[in-house]
Design a protein around this motif. Structure first.
Motif, PDB file in Angstrom:
ATOM      1  N   LYS A 129      28.746  93.378   4.319  1.00 17.53           N
ATOM      2  CA  LYS A 129      28.504  94.264   5.465  1.00 17.53           C
ATOM      3  C   LYS A 129      27.025  94.642   5.465  1.00 17.53           C
ATOM      4  CE  LYS A 129      32.833  94.893   6.869  1.00 17.53           C
ATOM      5  NZ  LYS A 129      33.262  94.299   8.140  1.00 17.53           N
ATOM      6  N   GLU A 130      26.445  94.756   6.666  1.00 14.82           N
ATOM      7  CA  GLU A 130      25.024  95.114   6.755  1.00 14.82           C
ATOM      8  C   GLU A 130      24.730  96.421   6.016  1.00 14.82           C
ATOM      9  OE1 GLU A 130      26.002  93.352   9.431  1.00 14.82           O
ATOM     10  OE2 GLU A 130      24.364  91.906   9.656  1.00 14.82           O
TER      11      GLU A 130
ATOM     12  N   ARG B 169      17.555  99.416  -0.489  1.00 13.69           N
ATOM     13  CA  ARG B 169      16.874 100.691  -0.761  1.00 13.69           C
ATOM     14  C   ARG B 169      17.005 101.069  -2.229  1.00 13.69           C
ATOM     15  NH1 ARG B 169      15.647  98.992   3.097  1.00 13.69           N
ATOM     16  NH2 ARG B 169      15.322  99.868   5.166  1.00 13.69           N
TER      17      ARG B 169
ATOM     18  N   HIS C  29      10.216 105.966   7.178  1.00 11.40           N
ATOM     19  CA  HIS C  29      11.117 105.045   6.480  1.00 11.40           C
ATOM     20  C   HIS C  29      12.442 104.874   7.222  1.00 11.40           C
ATOM     21  CE1 HIS C  29      12.611 108.861   4.885  1.00 11.40           C
ATOM     22  NE2 HIS C  29      13.720 108.231   4.603  1.00 11.40           N
TER      23      HIS C  29
ATOM     24  N   TYR D 199      12.582 104.897  10.597  1.00  7.58           N
ATOM     25  CA  TYR D 199      12.195 104.004  11.683  1.00  7.58           C
ATOM     26  C   TYR D 199      12.138 102.561  11.182  1.00  7.58           C
ATOM     27  CZ  TYR D 199       9.590 101.969  15.510  1.00  7.58           C
ATOM     28  OH  TYR D 199       9.211 101.157  16.545  1.00  7.58           O
ATOM     29  N   ASP D 200      11.611 102.385   9.971  1.00  6.69           N
ATOM     30  CA  ASP D 200      11.541 101.052   9.362  1.00  6.69           C
ATOM     31  C   ASP D 200      12.926 100.429   9.212  1.00  6.69           C
ATOM     32  OD1 ASP D 200       8.847 101.165   9.201  1.00  6.69           O
ATOM     33  OD2 ASP D 200       8.728 101.477   7.037  1.00  6.69           O
ATOM     34  N   LEU D 201      13.861 101.234   8.744  1.00  6.64           N
ATOM     35  CA  LEU D 201      15.228 100.731   8.563  1.00  6.64           C
ATOM     36  C   LEU D 201      15.812 100.291   9.902  1.00  6.64           C
ATOM     37  CD1 LEU D 201      17.859 100.346   6.861  1.00  6.64           C
ATOM     38  CD2 LEU D 201      18.459 102.665   7.521  1.00  6.64           C
TER      39      LEU D 201
ATOM     40  N   GLU E 148      14.267  97.007  10.971  1.00  7.86           N
ATOM     41  CA  GLU E 148      14.769  95.938  10.119  1.00  7.86           C
ATOM     42  C   GLU E 148      16.186  95.546  10.519  1.00  7.86           C
ATOM     43  OE1 GLU E 148      15.094  97.179   6.090  1.00  7.86           O
ATOM     44  OE2 GLU E 148      15.555  95.169   5.351  1.00  7.86           O
ATOM     45  N   LEU E 149      17.019  96.575  10.680  1.00 10.63           N
ATOM     46  CA  LEU E 149      18.415  96.360  11.035  1.00 10.63           C
ATOM     47  C   LEU E 149      18.523  95.636  12.374  1.00 10.63           C
ATOM     48  CD1 LEU E 149      21.218  97.077   9.942  1.00 10.63           C
ATOM     49  CD2 LEU E 149      21.139  99.166  11.286  1.00 10.63           C
ATOM     50  N   LEU E 150      17.757  96.119  13.343  1.00 11.83           N
ATOM     51  CA  LEU E 150      17.821  95.547  14.682  1.00 11.83           C
ATOM     52  C   LEU E 150      17.389  94.080  14.680  1.00 11.83           C
ATOM     53  CD1 LEU E 150      18.513  96.314  17.565  1.00 11.83           C
ATOM     54  CD2 LEU E 150      16.104  96.814  17.937  1.00 11.83           C
TER      55      LEU E 150
ATOM     56  N   GLY F 162      30.522  93.617  11.754  1.00 13.10           N
ATOM     57  CA  GLY F 162      29.903  93.240  10.479  1.00 13.10           C
ATOM     58  C   GLY F 162      29.005  94.310   9.896  1.00 13.10           C
ATOM     59  N   LEU F 163      28.774  95.349  10.690  1.00 14.93           N
ATOM     60  CA  LEU F 163      27.856  96.412  10.258  1.00 14.93           C
ATOM     61  C   LEU F 163      28.357  97.188   9.051  1.00 14.93           C
ATOM     62  CD1 LEU F 163      26.369  98.201  13.379  1.00 14.93           C
ATOM     63  CD2 LEU F 163      25.162  97.601  11.300  1.00 14.93           C
ATOM     64  N   GLY F 164      29.647  97.480   9.044  1.00 17.96           N
ATOM     65  CA  GLY F 164      30.173  98.316   7.960  1.00 17.96           C
ATOM     66  C   GLY F 164      29.871  99.785   8.196  1.00 17.96           C
ATOM     67  N   ASP F 165      29.791 100.518   7.097  1.00 17.76           N
ATOM     68  CA  ASP F 165      29.631 101.960   7.194  1.00 17.76           C
ATOM     69  C   ASP F 165      28.168 102.348   7.400  1.00 17.76           C
ATOM     70  OD1 ASP F 165      29.964 104.628   7.147  1.00 17.76           O
ATOM     71  OD2 ASP F 165      30.629 104.770   5.060  1.00 17.76           O
ATOM     72  N   ALA F 166      27.692 102.129   8.627  1.00 20.52           N
ATOM     73  CA  ALA F 166      26.281 102.390   8.907  1.00 20.52           C
ATOM     74  C   ALA F 166      25.973 103.888   8.869  1.00 20.52           C
ATOM     75  CB  ALA F 166      25.904 101.819  10.267  1.00 20.52           C
TER      76      ALA F 166
ATOM     77  N   LEU G 249      25.004 104.986   5.463  1.00 23.47           N
ATOM     78  CA  LEU G 249      23.695 104.420   5.114  1.00 23.47           C
ATOM     79  C   LEU G 249      22.587 105.276   5.706  1.00 23.47           C
ATOM     80  CD1 LEU G 249      21.711 102.145   4.187  1.00 23.47           C
ATOM     81  CD2 LEU G 249      22.169 101.029   6.360  1.00 23.47           C
TER      82      LEU G 249
ATOM     83  N   MET H 115      19.610 108.097   4.092  1.00 23.10           N
ATOM     84  CA  MET H 115      18.171 107.975   4.298  1.00 23.10           C
ATOM     85  C   MET H 115      17.475 109.326   4.320  1.00 23.10           C
ATOM     86  SD  MET H 115      17.607 104.838   4.487  1.00 23.10           S
ATOM     87  CE  MET H 115      15.926 104.731   5.075  1.00 23.10           C
TER      88      MET H 115
ATOM     89  N   GLU I 146      15.989 110.476   0.992  1.00 26.29           N
ATOM     90  CA  GLU I 146      15.021 109.582   0.338  1.00 26.29           C
ATOM     91  C   GLU I 146      13.926 110.421  -0.317  1.00 26.29           C
ATOM     92  OE1 GLU I 146      13.785 105.202   0.471  1.00 26.29           O
ATOM     93  OE2 GLU I 146      15.622 106.264   0.860  1.00 26.29           O
TER      94      GLU I 146
END
Lengths: 107, 213
Positions: free
Chosen positions: A45-46, A54, B21, B23-25, B28-30, B57-61, B64, B68, B71
């Motif tokens: 999964k993404e 990370r 960081h 915004y970076d994620l 990257e994800l997109l 396919g994303l899963g538990d975004a 995540l 962040m 961090e």
């Protein structure tokens, strides 16, 4: 099935490192490689993948850099560090060891 | 169709703090999701199926993104703490200015006025440096990351900083002029000027707030 998922999840970091030891790569490419190697049996999964990035980066096992912008959004590449390599080989050895034991116990 | 993906990712990050960081994620994800989407189209998926497959396919975004905000690389401190820190810095600088005056008087008495001035300016320079350093290295305060409330709060901070600088500066100039010229009977006028400057500042910020509502 959930046992399989748990087993694999425990090796998420090593699975990612295994790919990065071969070459620098980015999220989707790693996931594609995982699918190809397992003939489509397993796809990460993404969310799992990016939390692992990370975590690994914070632990100093990988570093990241932005690739050249192609059409659309930028790609973020990851590279394994020497300590990441050590971690990978160690993890692989441990897995070989565990596999021998399980094979012997569950023939 | 890839706009649909972007919209989806935007929605995912709606509640996330606005920090580099994060915004970076998102970028990257997109980028990765778009590439997967294109691959699925090339493999013969319909746009709807490709989109559904990418999303599943994303899963538990959510978790995540939630992770962040903690961090450690980001210097985030709560608003109250930031205010306390500012208050401490300004107070200790004000204290140093008073010490500078006392040092000037004392050193002049013993060693003459040149060294008295040196003592005054060294201490005053340290006090000023401290205030300037504080405002320049001030961390991001992220109690409320977005909305007009956020920019209003930000403006309030800027206003506070400007006021602080104004009064510290005024005191310094007052001391400098007064000790230099000994025109104590008139030099206090500078405080009147500073008060007017403060009122203008207040008015300017009030007007800005008015526009936003």
């Amino acid at each position: 099935m959930s046992l399989t998922a748990d087993l694999i999840r425990g090796h998420t970091d090593a699975i990612i490192l295994a790919h990065l030891v071969e070459k620098d790569s980015y999220g989707y490419e790693i996931n594609k490689a995982i699918q190809a190697k397992t003939s489509g049996d397993y796809e990460m999964k993404e969310a799992t993948l990016y939390s692992a990035f990370r975590r690994l980066e914070r632990a100093g096992l990988i570093t990241s850099y932005w690739g050249d912008a192609t059409i659309g959004a930028r790609r973020r590449y990851y590279a394994v560090t020497p300590s990441g390599q050590r971690f990978y080989y160690q993890n692989r050895e441990e897995w070989q060891h565990a596999k021998r034991i399980i094979d012997a116990l569950l023939p | 169709m890839s706009t649909k993906l972007r919209t989806y990712v935007d929605t995912l990050f709606e509640e996330a703090p606005t920090a580099p960081h994060v915004y970076d994620l998102k970028e990257e994800l997109l980028a990765n999701l778009e590439e997967k989407f294109e691959d699925l189209l090339a493999a013969g998926y319909s746009e709807e199926d490709a989109y559904a497959s990418v999303i599943s396919g994303l899963g538990d975004a959510e978790s995540l993104i939630a992770s962040m905000s903690v961090e450690p690389e980001l210097r985030e401190i709560p608003y109250e703490e930031a205010r306390r820190h500012t208050a401490q810095t300004v107070a200790s600088s004000a204290f140093l200015y008073c010490i500078a005056v006392a040092a000037f008087l004392l050193v002049r008495l013993v060693f003459g006025s040149t060294l008295g001035w040196v003592a005054f300016w060294v201490i005053a320079a340290f006090a000023t440096g401290q205030v300037v350093y504080h405002y320049m290295t001030r961390p991001i305060v992220t109690d409320r990351p977005r909305s007009s409330k956020w920019s209003k709060k930000r403006r309030k901070q800027i206003k506070g900083s400007l006021s602080g600088i104004l009064w510290v500066f005024t005191t310094m100039v007052y001391m400098g002029i007064s000790f230099g010229s000994h025109q104590w009977h008139i030099s206090w006028i500078i405080f009147l000027v500073a008060t007017i400057a403060q009122l203008v500042l207040n008015l300017a910020f009030k007007l800005r707030d008015g526009y936003d509502e």
